[in-house]
Scaffold this active site. Sequence first.
Site, short mmCIF file in Angstrom:
data_model
loop_
_atom_site.label_atom_id
_atom_site.label_comp_id
_atom_site.label_asym_id
_atom_site.label_seq_id
_atom_site.Cartn_x
_atom_site.Cartn_y
_atom_site.Cartn_z
N CYS A 11 0.85 -1.18 0.00
CA CYS A 11 0.00 0.00 0.00
C CYS A 11 0.89 1.23 0.00
O CYS A 11 1.77 1.36 0.86
CB CYS A 11 -0.91 0.01 1.23
SG CYS A 11 -1.94 1.50 1.36
N CYS A 14 -0.10 6.42 1.64
CA CYS A 14 0.51 7.44 2.50
C CYS A 14 1.82 7.91 1.87
O CYS A 14 2.89 7.35 2.14
CB CYS A 14 0.74 6.89 3.90
SG CYS A 14 -0.78 6.50 4.78
N CYS A 84 -3.59 -1.70 9.53
CA CYS A 84 -3.17 -0.34 9.15
C CYS A 84 -3.09 0.56 10.38
O CYS A 84 -4.04 0.65 11.16
CB CYS A 84 -4.14 0.24 8.13
SG CYS A 84 -3.84 1.97 7.72
N CYS A 332 -10.18 22.12 1.39
CA CYS A 332 -9.31 20.94 1.36
C CYS A 332 -8.45 20.94 0.10
O CYS A 332 -7.81 19.93 -0.22
CB CYS A 332 -10.14 19.65 1.43
SG CYS A 332 -11.30 19.44 0.06
#
Length: 374
Positions: A11, A14, A84, A332
């Site tokens: 993954c 991030c 996670c 955002c």
Amino acid sequence: MHCSYFDAGLCRSCTFMGQPYDAQLAAKQARCAATLPPVAWLPPFAGPEEGFRNKAKMVVAGTVDAPTLGILDAAGTGVDLQGCGLYPPALSSAFAPLERFVTRARLEPYDVPSRRGELKYLLVTLSPDGELMLRFVLRSQEAVARIRKHLPSLLEEEPRLAVVTVNVQPEHKQVLEGDLEIPLSAATTLRMHLAGVDLHLRPRSFFQTNTAVADGLYRQARAWVDEVAPARLLDLYCGVGGFALACAAPGRSAVGVEVSKEAVESARQSAAEAGVDAQFHAGDATALAAELLEGSDAPDLVVVNPPRRGIGAPLAAMLEGSDARHVVYSSCNVDSLARDLAAMPSLRPVRARLFDMFPQTDHHEVLVLLERAG
């Protein structure tokens, strides 16, 4: 923060993983400051760098007897991410009971390459009080009866489940949820207590993913609003009413606008319970703003919290031409924020603050106080 999934290449969501957290904050602050006009910046607001997510969107893959809860790789194969580190223990502890429930209720995971199966996602939300909302996203209603049959065993194993629903999303495309929501529990809202306000979250309503930082965001907005003391406040893209209700005060009326009818119902419920002078309308923010920004009840201050695309030229022009003395803009996406600010030259940014909703990534939330010149 260390992540074995990232180190193994399983993954890579991030993108800042492995960088010191102070360096992450500095990079985000520098990018925002370089993109926006000159403004007085408050220190960044940061919460925990791990274990901060209040929501898990778990793609269900694998088989009935060996399901995976996590993401899909490039080939459409499930990658299990139950460990996670972004999830707090109060949330991740629910994953194993859910995995067992998939097998017990014989919920066939949806296989993207073959377009076969039923269960697409498990969506789990954690409240500040430790209660959980669970949504099964299915391709059809075929498995609903089995979920109902075995639900008591899941509730016995995970008694914190307060709200349980099934969402039906029949289409084979990257759309998280469908229009049909089937309640399976007596309760239909999850209580989210932030900034001294009880908010009610319904299954299809948006809510900030980082509870601690969202609390700080609402409190900062309230401090700025109280400082300028408007008599009338308009909250556009209000969601479940977080800003409007956090900024409510004696002698101050608030009106909120949100396209989601479910979110508006949540906001109305929260306002009624709090006994504050706040009304909420379901509809497009730009369309309703044309009416709400004019007349004797026109707002002194407007709060906007739009999606990533920003408020856009039409609404920016309305705010520019309105009588509102102040705007509190929560964004955002600093790029769309900069475009919107350029379209409102008479509303000058005077203060800004970065709120780190998503540690370990380059995502950011910026709150800006605008004041009309002259």
